[in-house]
Design an enzyme around this catalytic site. Structure first.
Site, PDB file in Angstrom:
ATOM      1  CG  ASP A 152      -1.515  -2.905  -5.110  1.00 52.08           C
ATOM      2  OD1 ASP A 152      -0.390  -3.390  -5.147  1.00 52.08           O
ATOM      3  OD2 ASP A 152      -2.643  -3.455  -5.084  1.00 52.08           O
TER       4      ASP A 152
ATOM      5  CG  HIS B 242      -4.460 -11.061  -9.545  1.00 56.18           C
ATOM      6  ND1 HIS B 242      -5.192 -11.479  -8.580  1.00 56.18           N
ATOM      7  CD2 HIS B 242      -4.450  -9.771  -9.572  1.00 56.18           C
ATOM      8  CE1 HIS B 242      -5.674 -10.570  -8.012  1.00 56.18           C
ATOM      9  NE2 HIS B 242      -5.267  -9.503  -8.550  1.00 56.18           N
TER      10      HIS B 242
ATOM     11  CD  GLU C 206      -5.479  -8.020  -4.008  1.00 58.67           C
ATOM     12  OE1 GLU C 206      -6.515  -8.308  -5.111  1.00 58.67           O
ATOM     13  OE2 GLU C 206      -4.961  -6.894  -3.759  1.00 58.67           O
TER      14      GLU C 206
ATOM     15  CD  GLU D  39      -0.855  -6.561  -3.822  1.00 56.72           C
ATOM     16  OE1 GLU D  39      -0.014  -5.744  -4.174  1.00 56.72           O
ATOM     17  OE2 GLU D  39      -1.856  -6.290  -4.098  1.00 56.72           O
TER      18      GLU D  39
ATOM     19  CG  ASP E  49      -4.187  -4.452  -1.851  1.00 58.09           C
ATOM     20  OD1 ASP E  49      -4.848  -3.838  -0.693  1.00 58.09           O
ATOM     21  OD2 ASP E  49      -4.317  -4.211  -2.815  1.00 58.09           O
TER      22      ASP E  49
ATOM     23  NE  ARG F 160     -10.706  -9.888  -3.963  1.00 57.01           N
ATOM     24  CZ  ARG F 160      -9.774  -9.481  -4.232  1.00 57.01           C
ATOM     25  NH1 ARG F 160      -9.685  -8.369  -4.930  1.00 57.01           N
ATOM     26  NH2 ARG F 160      -8.489 -10.081  -4.244  1.00 57.01           N
TER      27      ARG F 160
ATOM     28  CD  GLN G  78     -11.486  -5.394  -6.062  1.00 56.09           C
ATOM     29  OE1 GLN G  78     -11.520  -6.026  -5.064  1.00 56.09           O
ATOM     30  NE2 GLN G  78     -10.828  -5.200  -6.862  1.00 56.09           N
TER      31      GLN G  78
ATOM     32  CE  LYS H 236      -8.235  -3.900  -4.372  1.00 54.18           C
ATOM     33  NZ  LYS H 236      -7.586  -5.259  -4.314  1.00 54.18           N
TER      34      LYS H 236
ATOM     35  CB  THR I  41      -2.384  -2.164   3.053  1.00 54.11           C
ATOM     36  OG1 THR I  41      -3.628  -1.550   2.173  1.00 54.11           O
ATOM     37  CG2 THR I  41      -1.557  -2.711   2.008  1.00 54.11           C
TER      38      THR I  41
ATOM     39  CD  GLU J 112      -6.174 -14.901  -8.701  1.00 56.89           C
ATOM     40  OE1 GLU J 112      -5.684 -15.404  -9.524  1.00 56.89           O
ATOM     41  OE2 GLU J 112      -5.566 -14.093  -7.891  1.00 56.89           O
TER      42      GLU J 112
HETATM   43  O1  LIG Z   1      -9.113  -7.205 -12.162  1.00 62.01           O
HETATM   44  C1  LIG Z   1      -9.855  -6.231 -11.359  1.00 62.01           C
HETATM   45  O2  LIG Z   1     -10.834  -5.827 -11.543  1.00 62.01           O
HETATM   46  C2  LIG Z   1      -9.294  -6.118  -9.860  1.00 62.01           C
HETATM   47  C3  LIG Z   1      -8.298  -6.674  -9.337  1.00 62.01           C
HETATM   48  C4  LIG Z   1      -7.661  -6.456  -7.906  1.00 62.01           C
HETATM   49  O3  LIG Z   1      -8.450  -6.145  -7.101  1.00 62.01           O
HETATM   50  C5  LIG Z   1      -6.409  -6.632  -7.780  1.00 62.01           C
HETATM   51  C6  LIG Z   1      -5.470  -5.230  -7.366  1.00 62.01           C
HETATM   52  O4  LIG Z   1      -5.818  -4.815  -6.422  1.00 62.01           O
HETATM   53  C7  LIG Z   1      -4.293  -5.140  -8.068  1.00 62.01           C
HETATM   54  C8  LIG Z   1      -3.517  -6.359  -7.866  1.00 62.01           C
HETATM   55  O5  LIG Z   1      -3.270  -6.567  -6.497  1.00 62.01           O
HETATM   56  O6  LIG Z   1      -2.968  -7.178  -8.749  1.00 62.01           O
HETATM   57 CA   LIG Z   2      -3.788  -5.442  -4.865  1.00 62.27          CA
HETATM   58 MG   LIG Z   3      -6.091  -3.178   0.960  1.00 66.45          MG
END
Ligand SMILES: O=C(O)/C=C/C(=O)CC(=O)CC(=O)O
Ligand SMILES: [Ca+2]
Ligand SMILES: [Mg+2]
Length: 449
Positions: A159, A166, A232, A234, A266, A270, A273, A286, A290, A397
């Protein structure tokens, strides 16, 4: 229309081939019409013909199909009837498989041959299927009666992180407003290796993951159901032939290794993560699910919607510099149907063309160290956020990490609740027709006790 693929020079094979180059030559054209009824707003006119894999009923084996209007055409049935008469596909068993991997491995000449044959076979002026009641009965199924399955066996899933908006928003929230976009971001398409085993087809429930979150004060880390479950928005590229280990793909040939695109969600936890991912990147936050849409829309079908990708400054290194740098004008939308409610609410509208790094740059970068890609690998674009607040591609966001609430007809959300259903749709508006992706949906169900 900005770009054209050149049309290959076939030696002309039997039946479906003789008039093909003259009448059905290049990309989508408004004049093309199918003998199958296709409503004006259908995502699946004859100009589209996306590929998927389906079962006519739950007891029967999965087989490849293409979508046409409200129907699915069974490619194994039309192949058995001898209707693929072109030089590459005649006699091939690629449509007698439970996934599209064998067809993907054949590469662009085979993909074009299949598309040309199918456009001709389904056209209003071609009798071979239109006037064969028995074959129609065997090969055409109402879409709402079939079961769609994952169209590819996905060996590896990566990914990317290719929307600047973003990257900037996440960087601001996770790392602070000073230099929110890391320096490397402008020099290479950043990515993480995802988990292929938990990729599921649209319509599959997503079980809320359990895991660790940040400790508060002196307590041990939080453990329990994620409190910050997100989607997400995508898309993802489906890899064709791929490359041998040690032999990178040139960025200017990369399009020949991309069969088409699907919608992708995706799902992201959070809280899990944010606590787990320093310094190695996303892992359990993650990999619990998906979702992808069932229909792969080919680059040929998207060609009529190609547009120039954004100017890149600084200029990328030569191995990422493309002679033609292409995006596609694909309107994207996310709706949430909150638990217990009848109606869905649109929560964001974005567009594929918001991506800074193109899918061909992503693919070339992926192989530059010699890493091999294989047929059916999946390359997620990363979350596709646009510049406006209403075009942000995830709740992180949209609610600024839960600081604000998003109002949804009579209720509100910071993150997803059990019972919420998230649906991504995508489409390209042509002159009198639509090339669409259908839907990518999933409902959140409670974490195990
Ligand atoms: O900026 C970060 O720390 C994390 C970003 C994401 O979780 C996004 C990711 O999975 C990649 C994306 O979808 O652009
Ligand atoms: Ca992603
Ligand atoms: Mg995922």
């Amino acid at each position: 229309m900005l770009y054209h693929f050149s049309f290959p020079h076939y030696s002309l094979p039997p039946r479906l081939y003789h008039t093909v180059r003259r009448s059905f030559g290049n990309s989508a054209s408004m004049a093309l019409k199918s003998f199958i009824d296709v409503g004006p707003d259908s995502h699946f006119p004859i100009q589209n013909l996306p590929f998927g894999v389906f079962r006519p009923d739950s007891g029967s084996p999965a087989r490849p199909g293409v979508a046409i209007g409200d129907h699915v055409l069974d490619l194994s049935a039309v192949a058995s009837a001898g209707l693929f008469g072109g030089p590459i596909l005649a006699g091939s068993d690629c449509f007698h498989q439970p996934n599209l991997n064998k067809f993907l491995a054949l590469g662009r000449p085979a993909w074009r041959e299949a598309r040309t044959t199918l456009q001709k076979m389904l056209s209003s002026t071609e009798p071979v299927l239109r006037d064969n009641a028995e074959l129609k009965k065997k090969s055409l199924f109402p879409m709402d009666k079939v079961e769609m399955v994952l169209p590819i066996a996905i060996g590896d899933y990566t990914d990317f992180f290719s929307s600047m908006h973003h990257a900037k928003n996440c960087g601001t929230m996770f790392r602070g407003p000073q230099d929110p976009i890391p320096q490397n971001w402008f020099h290479l398409p950043i990515a993480y290796h995802g988990r292929a085993s938990s990729i599921v087809i649209s319509g599959t429930n997503i079980i809320r993951p359990r895991g660790q979150g940040y400790p508060s004060g002196n307590s041990p880390p939080y453990f329990g159901p994620s409190l910050k479950l997100d989607f997400e928005l995508e898309m993802a590229a489906v890899v064709g032939p791929g490359n041998e280990l040690g032999k990178p793909i040139d960025v200017n040939n990369a399009a020949d290794h991309i069969f088409g695109l699907v919608l992708m969600n995706d799902w992201s936890a959070r809280d899990i993560q944010a606590w787990e991912y320093v310094p190695l990147g996303p892992f359990l936050g993650k990999s619990f699910g998906t979702t992808v849409s069932p229909w792969i829309v080919t680059l040929e079908a998207l060609e009529a919607f190609a547009c120039k990708a954004p100017e890149q400054e600084p200029k990328p290194l030569p191995y990422l510099a493309e002679k033609v740098s292409k995006n596609y004008d694909i309107s994207l939308e996310v709706q949430i149907k909150p638990a217990g409610q009848k109606d869905s609410c649109i929560v964001t509208k974005s567009n594929f063309k918001n991506l800074y790094w193109t899918v061909t740059q992503q693919l070339a970068h992926h192989t530059i160290n010699g890493c091999n890609l294989r047929p059916g690998d999946l390359l997620g674009t990363g979350t596709i956020s646009g510049p406006e607040p209403e075009s942000r591609g995830c709740l992180l966001e949209l609610t600024w990490n839960g600081q604000n609430s998003l109002s949804l007809k009579g209720t509100s959300r910071k993150f997803l609740e059990d019972g919420d259903e998230v649906t991504i749709t995508g489409l390209c508006k042509g002159d009198g027709y639509t090339v669409g992706f259908g839907a990518c949906s999933g409902k959140v169900v409670p974490a195990p006790q």
